[in-house]
Design an enzyme around this catalytic site. Structure first.
Site, PDB file in Angstrom:
ATOM      1  N   GLU A 256      39.842  42.734  36.063  1.00 50.40           N
ATOM      2  CA  GLU A 256      39.909  42.855  34.600  1.00 50.40           C
ATOM      3  C   GLU A 256      41.386  42.820  34.251  1.00 50.40           C
ATOM      4  O   GLU A 256      42.133  43.736  34.595  1.00 50.40           O
ATOM      5  CB  GLU A 256      39.237  44.148  34.137  1.00 50.40           C
ATOM      6  CG  GLU A 256      39.057  44.243  32.640  1.00 50.40           C
ATOM      7  CD  GLU A 256      40.076  45.143  31.996  1.00 50.40           C
ATOM      8  OE1 GLU A 256      41.073  44.602  31.458  1.00 50.40           O
ATOM      9  OE2 GLU A 256      39.893  46.367  32.037  1.00 50.40           O
ATOM     10  N   CYS A 295      44.115  46.885  27.086  1.00 49.89           N
ATOM     11  CA  CYS A 295      43.713  45.522  27.431  1.00 49.89           C
ATOM     12  C   CYS A 295      42.809  44.920  26.376  1.00 49.89           C
ATOM     13  O   CYS A 295      42.605  43.705  26.348  1.00 49.89           O
ATOM     14  CB  CYS A 295      43.028  45.505  28.801  1.00 49.89           C
ATOM     15  SG  CYS A 295      41.588  46.593  28.907  1.00 49.89           S
TER      16      CYS A 295
END
Length: 687
Positions: A256, A295
């Site tokens: 990720e 993120c």
């Protein structure tokens, strides 16, 4: 200053070597040192594969789920001390709640979903069986079993608690032990959380270990039994993904990584609409929460060209009104520092590149800001890592830098578009992202955007006046839904409810006879032996009931009078049950036929045992299918077989799923379905 300790092989351990200093993000004061020189990494991995695997394997899904709930309740009582530690990272109380409370919430969610959606066992049956022989004597069934290795998580600095617990919860529920390797700048927060977990005494031995520092040889010791969950930069992810043990050794790797997430303002969402206001709130939130170090933050605000200036004005006004930058321990501060001076320097470099590529700073400044200090005064904090929220505007919507350079801080770029199709194309230029938002109240716009961008994203949010208050927000992954994204975002997938549990399990096709598959899975398959002897199965408590216990009814004739009476009493006078000529013209029916629900109701009367007993309630039917129509003069019978038994750990009853098959007088299947009942674990008599 001592090194942050690691928790390895059931004990706390720290090296004597001088470690790398970690500093308070607001003051620059050294908080701790970090080193794992001399740590027995191979021993920790072996400990997880042996001690941890045995301990977790002794528990069922439900037992592990209950431990997650118990741990969540325990950590709820220790949040304040974790908030205090978290403040040193530059996190405000609100930031810390997102991280700490969010992580605890993941434990609660998986504790609940594990008991509701998984069996009270160690094996999961995946889907219906595949019949592989004409006579049904040879079947195939997919099953999930836990991986026999260790789940290694390598985490980013921005969410030291949530990032750990969102990976730990599904691994633990699956029955796979975890080794946590946090990022150095915030490792002391992860250590504080692990210390609280260890002190709770809730987890079985070997379920969780912590490596507090760099462990560059960690993947060297893993093999096909193990998996790695990574969160961080794309460059690091690519380096890890290229490791021989991943490429050739079968180590499962999930990444990720970087993500230039977009938020699209619909053409209908003009200034003054609820959608415009919700969009502005969302953009400012994503700029300032965790100082933009998420993120999932909005990096590209894609708005109609005519709304570029109104949007910039609205965002600037809201930031001026709501945002106070400073030491998170000072009253009134709403946005803290970046995690370190090094991270700030990295962000400034990236913003410089964006400016050089045509981005114009239209809000904020790169100068050292005046901030609110811990004593409440205002001034410069040159040893801190503070930065004002920065908004850029790209006149050239196709400028490559706007769609490829991420400044991982309180920075976003405004980009104009002229058509909805152009907005979709601009969002896709991010090369794959974790999340995107479209703010619109126009269903056609929402449909066009989602159909266009969904394949480029792991999650999408449609924001409008109806969900603006209840929405969890653009930047908030929830444990029920997938977190991850294609392309630049890493191509991985985390969370997503029970899906993420299955990431820690192996799906295997098992072939065999119905009897053998029943024995292996603990679920009855058609063709396996039934037991029709002894007391009616509704007279058996869970302590006595066995898979395959069954009851078979005699035939009952269906008359035209029965069908007519059911139609009149229920109001279901559909022509197939009341009009012979019209029914016969239907390609599916020979004439008037019995209602499917009449047959199911009669079947219940044929198999039920009416007296009070262990069966406490019927709570539903599943997988109901009507196969063969029943005409007046036909007869039906039902066979009911105990298919799956799921005791509840915390209640005096459990669920029993019964296989129900209705046949006609010619032994043709009329209907098939599952009956769901709640059954007491014990009952005074079985008479």
């Amino acid at each position: 200053m001592s090194n942050v300790p690691s928790y390895l092989q059931g004990a706390w351990w720290a090296p004597d070597a001088v470690g790398v200093p970690v500093r308070d993000a607001s003051t620059g004061e050294t908080v701790a040192e970090v080193s794992v020189a001399g740590a027995d990494i191979p021993g920790a991995i072996e400990y997880a594969r042996t001690v941890g695997q045995v301990a977790l394997g002794s528990l069922t899904f439900h037992e592990r789920a209950l431990k997650l709930k118990e741990l969540a309740q325990y950590l709820n009582g220790r949040r304040e001390e974790l908030y205090e530690v978290s403040a040193r990272t530059g996190a405000t109380r609100g930031d810390s709640m997102v991280d700490i409370d969010g992580g605890i919430g993941v434990l609660f969610t998986f504790g609940s979903k594990g008991r509701r959606e998984l069996p009270n066992a160690n094996l999961v049956v995946d889907g219906p069986p595949e019949v592989l022989s004409k006579d049904g004597s040879f079947l195939g069934q997919h099953v999930y079993t836990r991986l026999p290795g260790v789940a290694v998580q390598i985490n980013a600095f921005n969410f030291p608690v949530w990032g750990m617990l969102e990976k730990f919860a599904p691994a633990f529920l699956a029955g796979v032990p975890t080794i946590v390797k946090p990022a150095t700048p915030t490792v002391y927060v992860a250590e504080a959380a692990v210390r609280a977990i260890v002190e709770s005494g809730i987890l079985p031995e070997g379920a969780l270990q912590l490596i507090s520092g760099p462990a560059r040889d960690l993947i060297d010791h893993l093999d096909y039994r193990d998996l790695v969950g990574f969160t961080g930069s794309a460059s690091t992810a690519n380096a890890l993904r290229a490791h021989p043990n991943v490429v050739h050794g079968g180590v499962r790797f999930t990444g990720e990584t970087d993500s230039l997430n977009a938020a699209i303002l619909g053409p209908d969402a003009v200034a003054g609409t609820p959608e415009f206001d919700a969009y502005v709130r969302s953009l400012v939130t994503e700029l300032t929460v965790k100082a933009g170090q998420k993120c999932t933050s909005i990096r590209r605000a894609i708005v109609p060209s005519a709304l570029v200036d109104p949007l910039i004005e609205a965002v600037t006004a809201r930031v001026a009104e709501r945002v106070v930058v400073g030491d998170p321990r000072a009253e009134g501060v709403t946005m803290g520092a970046l995690v370190s001076r090094e991270q700030k320097a990295e962000v400034l470099t990236r913003v410089g590149e964006l400016v050089a590529a045509g981005g114009e700073i239209v809000m904020g400044s790169l100068d050292e800001p005046e901030v609110r200090l811990a004593d409440g005064s205002t001034g410069l904090a040159p040893d801190g890592a503070f930065l004002q929220p920065v908004l850029l505007h790209f006149a050239d919507a196709l400028a490559q830098a706007a769609h490829s350079i991420e400044a991982f801080g309180p920075v976003s770029s405004v980009i104009g578009y002229d058509t909805v199709e152009e907005a979709v194309a601009l969002a896709a230029l991010g090369g794959g992202s974790l999340v995107a938002t479209v703010a619109t109240h126009d269903p056609d716009v929402a449909r066009t955007v989602i159909e266009g961008i969904a394949a480029h994203h792991g999650r999408t949010l449609i924001l409008d006046r109806d969900d603006a208050r209840s929405s969890t927000g653009h930047g908030s992954p929830v444990p029920h839904l997938v977190h991850g994204g294609p392309g630049r975002a890493g191509g991985g997938e985390e969370l997503g409810g029970i899906r993420s549990v299955f990431h820690h399990m192996q799906r295997t096709a098992v072939q065999g006879s119905p009897a053998m598959l029943t024995a292996v899975t603990g679920q009855w398959f058609a063709g396996a032996p039934r037991s029709l002897d002894g007391p009616h199965p509704f007279r058996k408590s869970l302590a006595e009931l066995r898979i395959g216990d069954a009851v078979a009814s005699p035939l009952r004739e269906v008359t035209l009078e029965d069908i007519t009476a059911f139609a009149n009493s229920t109001g279901d006078t559909f022509y197939a049950h009341t009009d012979e000529e019209a029914a016969a013209a239907n390609p599916f029916f020979p004439g008037i036929v019995a209602h499917g629900y009449l047959l199911v109701s009669w079947a219940a009367g044929l198999f039920v045992d009416p007296a009070p007993g262990p069966v406490l309630a019927n709570y539903g039917l599943e997988n109901l299918r009507f196969v063969t129509p029943v005409s007046p003069g036909d007869s039906i019978r039902v066979t009911l077989t105990a298919k799956k038994i799921t005791p509840r750990e915390t209640d005096e009853y459990g669920e029993v799923c019964w296989d129900a098959i209705i046949h006609n007088q010619d032994d043709e299947i009329v209907a098939a379905y599952d009956v769901l009942t709640l059954v007491a674990k014990t009952w005074p008599t079985t008479a």
